[in-house]
Design a protein around this motif. Structure first.
Motif, PDB file in Angstrom:
ATOM      1  N   LYS A 325       0.725  -1.293  -0.080  1.00  0.00           N
ATOM      2  CA  LYS A 325       0.142   0.027  -0.033  1.00  0.00           C
ATOM      3  C   LYS A 325       0.934   1.305   0.103  1.00  0.00           C
ATOM      4  N   ASP A 326       1.650   1.305   1.033  1.00  0.00           N
ATOM      5  CA  ASP A 326       2.427   2.641   1.071  1.00  0.00           C
ATOM      6  C   ASP A 326       4.119   2.315   0.667  1.00  0.00           C
ATOM      7  N   TYR A 327       4.485   1.131   0.476  1.00  0.00           N
ATOM      8  CA  TYR A 327       5.682   0.630   0.170  1.00  0.00           C
ATOM      9  C   TYR A 327       5.717  -0.573  -0.322  1.00  0.00           C
ATOM     10  N   GLN A 328       6.695  -0.943  -1.431  1.00  0.00           N
ATOM     11  CA  GLN A 328       6.794  -2.162  -2.195  1.00  0.00           C
ATOM     12  C   GLN A 328       7.884  -2.832  -1.656  1.00  0.00           C
ATOM     13  N   ALA A 329       8.800  -2.185  -0.861  1.00  0.00           N
ATOM     14  CA  ALA A 329       9.964  -2.873  -0.443  1.00  0.00           C
ATOM     15  C   ALA A 329      10.266  -2.655   0.946  1.00  0.00           C
ATOM     16  N   VAL A 330      10.373  -3.794   1.462  1.00  0.00           N
ATOM     17  CA  VAL A 330      10.743  -3.508   3.108  1.00  0.00           C
ATOM     18  C   VAL A 330      12.183  -4.139   3.268  1.00  0.00           C
ATOM     19  N   VAL A 331      12.844  -3.349   4.051  1.00  0.00           N
ATOM     20  CA  VAL A 331      14.334  -3.873   4.225  1.00  0.00           C
ATOM     21  C   VAL A 331      14.501  -3.775   6.020  1.00  0.00           C
ATOM     22  N   ILE A 332      14.644  -5.202   6.244  1.00  0.00           N
ATOM     23  CA  ILE A 332      14.784  -5.378   7.645  1.00  0.00           C
ATOM     24  C   ILE A 332      16.157  -5.659   7.974  1.00  0.00           C
ATOM     25  N   THR A 333      16.621  -4.906   9.056  1.00  0.00           N
ATOM     26  CA  THR A 333      18.130  -4.919   9.483  1.00  0.00           C
ATOM     27  C   THR A 333      17.921  -5.399  10.995  1.00  0.00           C
ATOM     28  N   GLY A 334      19.267  -5.685  11.311  1.00  0.00           N
ATOM     29  CA  GLY A 334      19.323  -6.115  12.784  1.00  0.00           C
ATOM     30  C   GLY A 334      20.252  -7.230  12.833  1.00  0.00           C
ATOM     31  N   PRO A 335      20.431  -7.508  14.321  1.00  0.00           N
ATOM     32  CA  PRO A 335      21.292  -8.567  14.630  1.00  0.00           C
ATOM     33  C   PRO A 335      20.792 -10.174  14.361  1.00  0.00           C
ATOM     34  N   VAL A 401      16.104 -15.224 -10.424  1.00  0.00           N
ATOM     35  CA  VAL A 401      15.053 -14.279 -10.068  1.00  0.00           C
ATOM     36  C   VAL A 401      14.982 -13.363 -10.967  1.00  0.00           C
ATOM     37  N   LEU A 402      15.942 -12.337 -11.006  1.00  0.00           N
ATOM     38  CA  LEU A 402      15.911 -10.910 -11.874  1.00  0.00           C
ATOM     39  C   LEU A 402      15.457 -11.347 -13.184  1.00  0.00           C
ATOM     40  N   LYS A 403      15.823 -12.409 -13.951  1.00  0.00           N
ATOM     41  CA  LYS A 403      15.334 -12.847 -15.204  1.00  0.00           C
ATOM     42  C   LYS A 403      13.619 -13.077 -15.192  1.00  0.00           C
ATOM     43  N   LYS A 404      13.139 -13.630 -14.336  1.00  0.00           N
ATOM     44  CA  LYS A 404      11.665 -13.911 -14.160  1.00  0.00           C
ATOM     45  C   LYS A 404      10.780 -12.965 -13.687  1.00  0.00           C
ATOM     46  N   VAL A 405      11.136 -12.022 -12.850  1.00  0.00           N
ATOM     47  CA  VAL A 405      10.526 -11.167 -11.984  1.00  0.00           C
ATOM     48  C   VAL A 405       9.465  -9.959 -12.663  1.00  0.00           C
ATOM     49  N   ASP A 406       8.358  -9.647 -12.245  1.00  0.00           N
ATOM     50  CA  ASP A 406       7.700  -8.645 -12.728  1.00  0.00           C
ATOM     51  C   ASP A 406       6.917  -8.082 -11.772  1.00  0.00           C
ATOM     52  N   ALA A 438      12.431  -1.061 -10.153  1.00  0.00           N
ATOM     53  CA  ALA A 438      12.440  -0.535 -11.507  1.00  0.00           C
ATOM     54  C   ALA A 438      11.285  -1.668 -12.070  1.00  0.00           C
ATOM     55  N   LYS A 439      11.421  -2.815 -11.837  1.00  0.00           N
ATOM     56  CA  LYS A 439      10.482  -3.695 -12.277  1.00  0.00           C
ATOM     57  C   LYS A 439       9.003  -3.797 -11.404  1.00  0.00           C
ATOM     58  N   SER A 440       8.951  -2.925 -10.242  1.00  0.00           N
ATOM     59  CA  SER A 440       7.844  -2.886  -9.752  1.00  0.00           C
ATOM     60  C   SER A 440       7.538  -4.060  -8.862  1.00  0.00           C
ATOM     61  N   ALA A 441       8.259  -4.974  -8.467  1.00  0.00           N
ATOM     62  CA  ALA A 441       8.028  -6.083  -7.934  1.00  0.00           C
ATOM     63  C   ALA A 441       8.122  -5.779  -6.268  1.00  0.00           C
ATOM     64  N   TYR A 442       7.287  -6.628  -5.726  1.00  0.00           N
ATOM     65  CA  TYR A 442       7.261  -6.666  -4.092  1.00  0.00           C
ATOM     66  C   TYR A 442       8.284  -7.331  -3.664  1.00  0.00           C
ATOM     67  N   VAL A 443       9.020  -6.534  -2.609  1.00  0.00           N
ATOM     68  CA  VAL A 443      10.310  -7.185  -2.108  1.00  0.00           C
ATOM     69  C   VAL A 443      10.247  -7.064  -0.410  1.00  0.00           C
ATOM     70  N   MET A 444      10.762  -8.053   0.052  1.00  0.00           N
ATOM     71  CA  MET A 444      11.018  -8.023   1.584  1.00  0.00           C
ATOM     72  C   MET A 444      12.391  -8.689   1.784  1.00  0.00           C
ATOM     73  N   ALA A 445      13.428  -8.066   2.304  1.00  0.00           N
ATOM     74  CA  ALA A 445      14.662  -8.476   2.296  1.00  0.00           C
ATOM     75  C   ALA A 445      15.439  -7.989   3.688  1.00  0.00           C
ATOM     76  N   THR A 446      16.250  -9.055   4.039  1.00  0.00           N
ATOM     77  CA  THR A 446      16.931  -9.051   5.624  1.00  0.00           C
ATOM     78  C   THR A 446      18.579  -8.606   5.099  1.00  0.00           C
ATOM     79  N   THR A 447      18.931  -7.788   5.758  1.00  0.00           N
ATOM     80  CA  THR A 447      20.471  -7.705   5.878  1.00  0.00           C
ATOM     81  C   THR A 447      21.096  -7.317   6.957  1.00  0.00           C
ATOM     82  N   HIS A 448      22.650  -7.244   6.855  1.00  0.00           N
ATOM     83  CA  HIS A 448      23.352  -6.852   8.105  1.00  0.00           C
ATOM     84  C   HIS A 448      24.009  -5.422   7.883  1.00  0.00           C
ATOM     85  N   TYR A 449      24.000  -4.994   6.672  1.00  0.00           N
ATOM     86  CA  TYR A 449      24.822  -3.998   6.146  1.00  0.00           C
ATOM     87  C   TYR A 449      24.130  -2.654   6.684  1.00  0.00           C
ATOM     88  N   PRO A 450      25.138  -2.065   7.311  1.00  0.00           N
ATOM     89  CA  PRO A 450      24.490  -0.512   7.699  1.00  0.00           C
ATOM     90  C   PRO A 450      23.928   0.486   6.626  1.00  0.00           C
TER      91      PRO A 450
END
Length: 787
Positions: A325-335, A401-406, A438-450
């Motif tokens: 609704k308000d965002y199509q990508a969520v980046v979850i950070t933390g230990p 994934v990048l080849k097939k995602v839309d 850029a491909k308007s995909a819905y993304v949820m990703a986790t990472t350690h990188y600050p």
């Protein structure tokens, strides 16, 4: 949808949980074939069926589907002209009898005007074959044995067998109980080679004559058929052969009768399997406190208080998960160990369950999207066979994934960019997220990188998130915080564990200033969030309290006006009574005056003056003004009855439902299982009784809420569940004052029947119990009488 995602997210484990509630072979086939769909219309139908099943679970305890074996092989044999044995015919008969029971069950639901989205669609596909069903039930019992009613010839043969056996036993009993007992190893009659024999000591083998059929392992005992019963045993054997031939003929006849209906029978079995599968989804939903989500047309996902189905439900921490609704990508950070990966899997698994038509572990008002593909790169997928490192394995998956995602794809990345140099990994992670955006995909990703903590602030349609960590207890809370990036808690943890402040201060000086500022900013955000959350909870408490007070005030206000109108009505009635008495008295006086005038010839009182006086007296009467009394108007409106209303039958003290108008001031009323025509004056509108969370076909309620039916149907119930329902039902029936009730348990294996018998023996309020008459179920039902 790719099958890899089903394995990664554990969809098969969820299906296994549902599988434990399935009782038919066809239902198990339906579950085995279940995969998520990307067709919105198909998903809507599946979800509607699940919602119907949950509704019927709540109202009637579920659809009455018994255990049914796979009858496809039997129908195949019928197709090629082969004959079925007794067990196979019994399995087919179970399908036919279940079909008829389901038709009756849904007819009752239809009469009760209970609406469903899809259930009646499936019920209409069931084909009832009453004549064939009756023939099979008469000829074959549930265990596959051909009954005496299968044919008159078989009945006669079996009567002859019983008579012959009785004669043989009487003859042999006379031998073993007489003076010949000393020649026997044991005074019993037994069988060898399907013939009646007696055990004779080896040294006395010539005493009885006849034929030796066997001997004991020691050789000391011979099993001899005495000559007195040889002819009788021969006759018995002839009867047994005749019985076998007649059974073979009957089985062939019954198999031939099935042949014209094999397609209908197979389809009935298929529909019963679908209903069984729907039952299983509903029971899974009830057990896991799951709900049917709504489909959001804009692909906005909102899982309210979502829980992972494969985690212990007493320990799992629910979280609100939203994307689209308000965002199509969520980046979850933390230990690590904070719950990032579980949150990722929860989103993916619940979405897959929704697209498979299953209830999801969330609260009401949850919404799901419809994605053509769901991709995931979760966990360490290092491949020894392909000599790929962890980083290479992840990159191979990401490239695919990048080849097939839309724009209709949901992508889940765990530890995006991990396994390589941190600086390069962070740059790659940002570039990958940009490409997916850029491909308007819905993304949820986790990472350690600050570096990705700042990403959410600099990119549109992207938001940061983190998993809450309690520094005081040095443990994660597993709560998802949307809008707050994760921060390192190393300094706080080290300090609480006793690391000197000098070392911590020196570390802070060495730390990059920008990173330190970011951590301080995150800490400030967390503090503000906690403060806002506290204020929100306080405001909610005050609003709830205000709403309660407002409700109480409204009730008191309504009660006050109602009572005031009642008292005013009483006063007006009393005043009217006084005025009526005064009018009567005044009329007498006026009449006397007129008589005196006419008799005495005095000056006449003018007639119009008399009329005026009478009018003034009439004006003293108080009007009740019912038409202006809003409270009484509401009461009068409430008295208006219509079809479907719940009413209280005052003459019986029972609740019922209005079916239809039966005449002037007459209504047809459904009271429990009875339909009666009652006068309108005997009926009072009653507020609907709140539906319980679960109700079986014969619901047990207390006498003050609704009638207790005099029959409890336990067919298709598990042993423990059935005994628990019997316990509750007997208490309710005793409280209702019933002298006797009927418990329908079916014949089956007899385990449930025996369990109920043992239970009734020890019940202090049970006076006696016995099986029902043959025309009321026989040993498939038990009549219980109370003290």
């Amino acid at each position: 949808m790719n099958t890899k995602i089903l394995d990664v997210l554990g969809f098969e484990q969820v299906k296994s949980q549902i599988g434990q509630y399935i009782v038919t072979a066809q239902g198990k086939e339906a579950l085995a074939k279940l995969v998520p769909s990307s067709d919105e219309q198909v998903i809507s139908s599946w979800l509607a069926e699940t919602e119907d099943a949950i509704k019927i679970q709540r109202l009637r305890g579920g659809i009455p589907v018994p255990k049914i074996e796979n009858i496809r092989p039997q129908m195949k044999r019928i197709e090629i002209g082969a004959d079925l044995n007794g067990i196979e015919l019994a399995q087919v008969a179970r399908v036919l009898s279940t079909t008829q029971e389901l038709k009756r069950f849904f007819a009752d639901l239809s009469e009760s005007e209970i609406e469903f989205s899809r259930l009646y669609h499936w019920e209409e596909q069931l084909v009832s074959l009453p004549t064939l069903n009756r023939r099979l039930k008469e000829a074959i019992d549930e265990d596959g044995r051909v009954t005496d009613d299968a044919s008159p010839a078989l009945r006669g043969i079996r009567q002859s067998i019983r008579r012959t056996e009785r004669t043989i036993r009487e003859t042999l009993d006379g031998i073993v109980r007489g003076g010949n007992a000393k020649y026997l190893s044991d005074t019993i009659v037994t069988m060898r080679n399907e013939r009646y024999v007696i055990p004779v000591k080896q040294e006395y083998r010539g005493v009885f004559g006849g034929v030796v059929h066997d001997q004991s392992s020691s050789g000391q005992t011979l099993f001899i058929e005495p000559k007195q019963v040889v002819e009788q045993n021969n006759r018995l054997r002839q009867h047994q052969i005749a019985e076998r031939d007649e059974i073979t003929r009957i089985l062939a006849e019954l198999s031939a009768e099935l042949a014209p209906y094999q397609r209908e029978i197979l389809h009935n079995a298929y529909v019963i399997g679908i209903m069984d599968f729907m039952n299983a989804k509903a029971r899974f939903g009830k057990e896991m406190k799951a709900v049917v989500p709504a489909i959001n047309q804009d692909n906005h996902v909102f899982f309210k208080q979502a829980r992972h189905p494969l985690i212990n439900q007493e320990k799992v921490v629910p979280n609100d998960i939203t994307i689209g609704k308000d965002y199509q990508a969520v980046v979850i950070t933390g230990p690590n160990t904070g719950g990032k990966t579980i949150t990722l899997k929860t989103l993916g698994l619940l979405q897959i369950m929704g697209q498979a038509g299953l209830p999801i572990l969330a609260e009401e008002e949850s919404q799901m999207g419809v994605f053509n593909e769901i991709f995931a790169d979760i966990g360490d997928e290092q491949s020894i066979e392909q000599s790929l490192s962890t980083f290479s394995s992840h990159m191979t998956t990401i490239v695919d994934v990048l080849k097939k995602v839309d724009e209709t794809s949901l992508v889940l990345f765990d530890e995006l960019g991990a396994g390589t140099d941190p600086q390069e990994g962070a740059a790659l992670a940002i570039a990958i997220l940009d490409e997916l955006g850029a491909k308007s995909a819905y993304v949820m990703a986790t990472t350690h990188y600050p570096e990705l903590k700042v990403y959410g602030y600099n990119r549109s349609n992207t938001i940061n998130a983190s998993m809450e960590f309690d520094v005081d207890t040095l443990s994660p809370t597993y709560r998802l915080l949307i809008g707050v990036p994760g921060r390192s808690n190393a300094f706080e943890i080290s300090k609480r564990l006793g690391l000197p402040d000098t070392i911590i201060d020196q570390a802070k000086e060495i730390m990059d200033g920008e990173s330190q500022d970011l951590n301080e900013m995150i800490a400030d955000l967390e503090n503000r969030r906690k403060m806002t959350e506290t204020e929100y909870l306080e405001v909610r408490h005050h609003v709830k309290e205000a709403a309660r007070l407002h409700q109480e005030l409204e009730a008191a206000y309504s009660y006050f006006f109602e009572e005031r109108e009642k008292e005013l009505a009483k006063a007006r009635q009393k005043a009217n009574q006084i005025v009526e008495e005064a009018k009567e008295e005044s009329e007498k006086i006026i009449a006397d005056i007129r008589k005196m005038q006419l008799a005495g010839g005095q000056t006449k009182v003018k007639e119009h003056e008399l009329i005026d006086a009478r009018t003034k007296l009439s004006g003293l009467q108080q009007e009740e003004h019912l038409q202006k009394n809003k409270v009484l108007q509401k009461a009068k409106a409430a008295k208006t009855l219509k079809e479907g209303d719940e009413v209280l039958v005052t003459s019986y003290g029972q609740r019922g439902v209005l079916l239809k108008k039966a005449g002037k001031n007459q209504w047809q009323v459904q009271i429990g299982i009875l339909k009666m025509n009652l006068p309108e004056t005997d009926l009072q509108p009653a507020a609907p009784v709140k539906e319980p969370t679960q109700r079986i076909v014969n619901t047990i309620r207390s006498a003050d809420s609704s009638p207790v039916v005099n029959q409890l149907d336990l067919r298709g119930k598990r042993y423990e569940e059935a005994l628990n329902e019997v316990d509750q039902y007997l208490d309710a029936a005793i409280l209702a004052g019933y002298p006797q009730v009927t418990i329908v348990h079916g014949k089956g294996t007899g385990a449930l029947r025996q369990g109920i018998t043992d239970y009734l023996k020890n019940h202090r309020s049970v006076k006696s119990f016995e099986f029902a008459p043959a025309n009321q179920g026989g040993n498939g039902a038990t009549i219980v009488k109370f003290n």
